[in-house]
Design an enzyme around this catalytic site. Structure first.
Site, short mmCIF file in Angstrom:
data_model
loop_
_atom_site.label_atom_id
_atom_site.label_comp_id
_atom_site.label_asym_id
_atom_site.label_seq_id
_atom_site.Cartn_x
_atom_site.Cartn_y
_atom_site.Cartn_z
N HIS A 17 0.82 -1.21 0.00
CA HIS A 17 0.00 0.00 0.00
C HIS A 17 0.86 1.26 0.00
O HIS A 17 0.39 2.31 0.38
CB HIS A 17 -0.91 0.00 1.24
CG HIS A 17 -1.96 -1.06 1.18
ND1 HIS A 17 -2.34 -1.79 2.28
CD2 HIS A 17 -2.71 -1.52 0.15
CE1 HIS A 17 -3.28 -2.66 1.94
NE2 HIS A 17 -3.52 -2.52 0.65
N HIS A 18 2.10 1.15 -0.45
CA HIS A 18 2.94 2.37 -0.46
C HIS A 18 2.37 3.39 -1.43
O HIS A 18 2.64 4.57 -1.32
CB HIS A 18 4.40 2.03 -0.79
CG HIS A 18 4.61 1.64 -2.23
ND1 HIS A 18 4.21 0.43 -2.73
CD2 HIS A 18 5.14 2.32 -3.27
CE1 HIS A 18 4.50 0.38 -4.02
NE2 HIS A 18 5.07 1.51 -4.37
N LYS A 74 -2.97 -2.48 -7.75
CA LYS A 74 -3.34 -2.86 -9.11
C LYS A 74 -2.81 -4.24 -9.43
O LYS A 74 -1.68 -4.58 -9.08
CB LYS A 74 -2.69 -1.82 -10.05
CG LYS A 74 -3.12 -1.92 -11.49
CD LYS A 74 -4.35 -1.12 -11.76
CE LYS A 74 -4.92 -1.43 -13.14
NZ LYS A 74 -5.60 -2.75 -13.19
N LYS A 120 6.82 -4.47 -10.47
CA LYS A 120 6.59 -4.13 -11.87
C LYS A 120 6.14 -2.67 -12.02
O LYS A 120 6.67 -1.91 -12.82
CB LYS A 120 5.49 -5.07 -12.38
CG LYS A 120 5.38 -5.20 -13.85
CD LYS A 120 4.20 -6.06 -14.24
CE LYS A 120 4.28 -7.51 -13.81
NZ LYS A 120 3.22 -8.34 -14.41
N ASP A 125 7.35 3.00 -13.50
CA ASP A 125 6.81 4.28 -13.00
C ASP A 125 5.30 4.39 -13.16
O ASP A 125 4.79 5.44 -13.59
CB ASP A 125 7.51 5.46 -13.70
CG ASP A 125 8.97 5.56 -13.28
OD1 ASP A 125 9.25 5.41 -12.07
OD2 ASP A 125 9.83 5.76 -14.16
N LYS A 172 -3.02 -8.84 -6.61
CA LYS A 172 -3.40 -9.91 -7.55
C LYS A 172 -4.58 -10.66 -7.01
O LYS A 172 -4.74 -10.79 -5.78
CB LYS A 172 -2.23 -10.88 -7.72
CG LYS A 172 -2.33 -11.70 -8.97
CD LYS A 172 -1.89 -10.86 -10.14
CE LYS A 172 -1.73 -11.59 -11.42
NZ LYS A 172 -0.87 -10.83 -12.33
N SER A 184 -3.04 -0.30 -18.66
CA SER A 184 -4.11 -0.26 -17.66
C SER A 184 -4.11 1.11 -16.96
O SER A 184 -5.16 1.68 -16.67
CB SER A 184 -3.91 -1.34 -16.60
OG SER A 184 -4.46 -2.55 -17.03
N1 GLU Z 1 -2.30 -9.19 -15.22
C1 GLU Z 1 -1.40 -8.29 -15.84
C2 GLU Z 1 -0.01 -8.40 -15.23
O1 GLU Z 1 0.35 -9.39 -14.67
C3 GLU Z 1 -1.95 -6.87 -15.92
C4 GLU Z 1 -2.24 -6.22 -14.62
C5 GLU Z 1 -2.98 -4.89 -14.76
O2 GLU Z 1 -3.14 -4.40 -15.86
O3 GLU Z 1 -3.36 -4.36 -13.72
O4 GLU Z 1 0.79 -7.51 -15.35
#
Ligand code: GLU
Length: 468
Positions: free
Chosen positions: A63-64, A69, A93, A98, A105, A360
Site C-alpha cells: 500500500h505504499h 493494481k 513491476k 513508473d 493480484k 491499464s
Molecule cells: N495481469 C497483468 C499483469 O500481470 C496486468 C495487470 C494490470 O493491468 O493491472 O501484469
C-alpha cells in the site's frame, strides 16, 4: 535441486538485489510482506442445479501507493502462495515502469474449460461482490485487470457488478482491461505483447550485449520460440515477426512443434481454432513433448505461459541466448543462475511484461478524466499541421499530394497515444535498469530491475508516517 515455492522465489530475487540498496532490514521486510490477504469461499449454482463451493483470493501486496493494481487469474492451479507471489511482482513491476500504483493480484481456483459462459459470469459477479463487501475493489482502492484465464468479458461483468452497488462518478476506473464500450481503451488487449516486443527491441539494440552473445544488433533476422499462444504470446510473436524475426517453434498445452523455415502465426492460430491443436500444421514437425520446444535451437525464447517453466531440471538444456520473460515468474531462481552461468541474457518479467499494467494505467486515467485521449486536440492538431504544410508549399513551391497531406497532418487518436506512451515507458524503464546494471557492475538485469523497484518503494516507506 531444491526449488523454492513461487513467493519465496520472488523474495529470493528481492534479497539478492536488496544488498545493493541503502535500506535497513526492517524497511526491507516491510516492502517484502503482503499487506493484506483475503481468502474467500462462496457457493455458485451450476447450470444443472448443483451447488458448488468456489475458492478465491485477493492479495494487496503493497500500500505504499494506492490504488493497488493487478490482474485476476482463473486457473485450477491458483492458490495463496501463487497469488501472493504475483501480487508482489505487481508492486515491483509498477515501480519499475513508473506506474503510480501498489501491487495486487486476485485468483479464482477454477478450470475455465469446465464451466459454461453463464457459470463463469455467475462466479465473476459473486467474486466481485465478495471483493466489494470487504473493500477490496474501487477506483482509489484496488483495481483489478485481466490475467491468465480472464479477459475483457470478465472485466465487463466486474464493472457492471461494481456499478450496481456504487453510485460512484469514477466507477469505470474500478477495473481495467474492459471492453471499449464500457470505458476500455484501444490498445489494452495487445499491450502486454506489444511491451514485450518493445523490451526485446531495446535489448537487441545494445551492441555490447549482442556482441557478447555473438548476435547481430536488432530484432530482424533473429529466430525465436514462444511458449503459449494466448493473448501475450500471440501478440509478442506478431510484433516480432513484423520486425523481421522468425518464429521457429511453439509450445502449447497439447504439444510442441518446430519448423526452421518459420511458422505462419495467423495460419496456426486459425488451424488451432479449427482442430483444437497446433500439431500437424503445415510443414511443422511434432516434438516429443511441449517442454522440448523450450530446448530448441533459437536466438530468443519467449516463455509466455505460466510460472516455473524453466527450472533446475531443464535450464541446462536451454539453448536460446536471450530469455524474454513474457509470463510472470517463468524462470526459477536456480534456473536463472544456470542460464546466467552460461552467459544468457535474461529480460526479466518484472520489466518485460509490464506493458499490460502500463496501458491499464492509461485506461484508469482515461476513466477518471472522463474523456477519450485525442478527443479534444486531434482536430486542432490536424489543422495546425495543415497550416504549416501549406506554408511549406508556399515557401518551397513543392505541392504535396492529397495522400501526403493526409499522412503528414494526421492528428493523434487514442490508439496512437497509447502506443507511443507504452513505447516511451518501455524505453525509459530499460534505460533505468541498464544504468543500474552498469553502475553496480552487475551482469544481471533482473537484479538491476529489483534494485530499481526497491529504491523507489523504499523511499515511499521512509517518508510514511508509522502510526503508534
Ligand atoms: N495481469 C497483468 C499483469 O500481470 C496486468 C495487470 C494490470 O493491468 O493491472 O501484469
Amino acid at each position: 535441486m531444491a526449488e523454492y515455492k513461487f513467493y519465496e522465489q520472488v523474495n529470493k530475487n528481492f534479497d539478492k538485489a536488496a544488498k545493493y540498496t541503502r535500506f535497513d532490514q526492517g524497511l526491507l521486510n516491510q516492502i517484502k510482506v503482503c499487506n493484506t490477504i483475503y481468502h474467500v469461499t462462496f457457493p455458485i449454482r451450476r447450470d444443472d442445479g448443483r451447488i458448488e463451493v468456489i475458492e478465491g483470493w485477493r492479495v494487496e501486496h503493497s500500500h505504499h501507493k494506492t490504488p493497488t493494481k493487478g490482474g485476476i487469474r482463473y486457473s485450477h492451479k491458483v492458490d495463496e502462495d501463487e497469488t501472493m507471489a504475483l501480487a508482489a511482482l505487481m508492486s515491483y513491476k509498477c515501480a519499475i515502469v513508473d506506474v503510480p500504483f501498489g501491487g495486487a493480484k486476485g485468483g479464482v481456483k477454477i478450470s475455465t474449460r469446465q464451466y459454461s459462459e453463464t457459470e463463469i459470469e455467475r462466479i465473476t459477479r459473486r467474486y466481485t461482490y465478495e471483493l466489494i463487501k470487504k473493500g477490496f475493489i474501487g477506483p482509489g482502492v484496488d483495481v483489478p485487470a485481466p490475467d491468465y484465464g480472464t479477459g475483457a468479458r470478465e472485466m465487463g461483468w466486474i464493472l457492471d457488478t461494481y456499478r450496481q452497488m456504487h453510485d460512484d462518478l469514477n466507477a469505470e476506473a474500478s477495473v481495467t482491461g474492459k471492453p471499449i464500450q464500457q470505458g476500455g481503451i484501444r490498445g489494452r488487449t495487445e499491450a502486454t505483447g506489444r511491451g514485450v516486443y518493445f523490451g526485446i527491441r531495446e535489448a537487441c539494440a545494445v551492441k555490447e550485449d549482442m556482441d557478447e552473445l555473438g548476435l547481430d544488433v536488432g530484432v530482424e533476422g533473429k529466430t525465436f520460440v514462444v511458449q503459449g499462444l494466448g493473448n501475450v504470446g500471440y501478440h509478442a510473436s506478431l510484433y516480432m515477426i513484423e520486425a523481421g524475426a522468425k518464429l521457429v517453434g511453439i509450445a502449447e498445452i497439447e504439444g510442441g512443434i518446430y519448423d526452421p523455415e518459420g511458422i505462419d502465426l495467423k495460419g496456426i492460430v486459425e488451424y488451432r481454432k479449427e482442430t483444437g491443436s497446433i500439431i500437424g500444421f503445415g510443414n511443422t514437425k511434432e516434438l516429443a513433448s511441449n517442454k522440448d520446444a523450450l530446448e530448441l535451437d533459437c536466438d530468443i525464447l519467449i516463455p509466455a505461459a505460466l510460472e516455473s517453466q524453466i527450472t533446475g531440471d531443464n535450464a541446462a538444456n536451454i539453448k536460446a541466448k536471450i530469455i524474454a520473460e513474457a509470463a510472470n515468474g517463468p524462470t526459477t531462481a536456480d534456473a536463472h543462475d544456470i542460464l546466467k552461468d552460461r552467459g544468457a541474457l535474461i529480460l526479466p518479467d518484472s520489466y518485460l511484461n509490464a506493458g499490460g499494467v502500463v496501458v491499464s494505467y492509461f485506461e484508469w486515467l482515461k476513466n477518471i478524466q472522463h474523456v477519450r485521449y485525442g478527443r479534444i486536440n486531434k482536430r486542432f492538431d490536424e489543422s495546425s499541421l495543415k497550416k504549416i504544410l501549406k506554408e511549406i508549399e508556399n515557401v518551397s513551391g513543392k505541392k504535396f499530394t492529397e495522400k501526403e497531406m493526409e499522412n503528414l497532418s494526421h492528428g493523434a487518436e487514442e490508439y496512437d497515444l497509447v502506443d507511443s506512451g507504452l513505447e516511451e515507458t518501455m524505453i525509459n524503464a530499460y534505460q533505468q535498469i541498464s544504468e543500474i546494471r552498469n553502475e553496480h557492475g552487475l551482469n544481471d538485469l533482473r537484479t538491476a530491475a529489483f534494485i530499481n523497484a526497491i529504491n523507489k518503494i523504499g523511499i515511499m516507506y521512509e517518508q510514511m508516517g508509522i502510526f503508534p
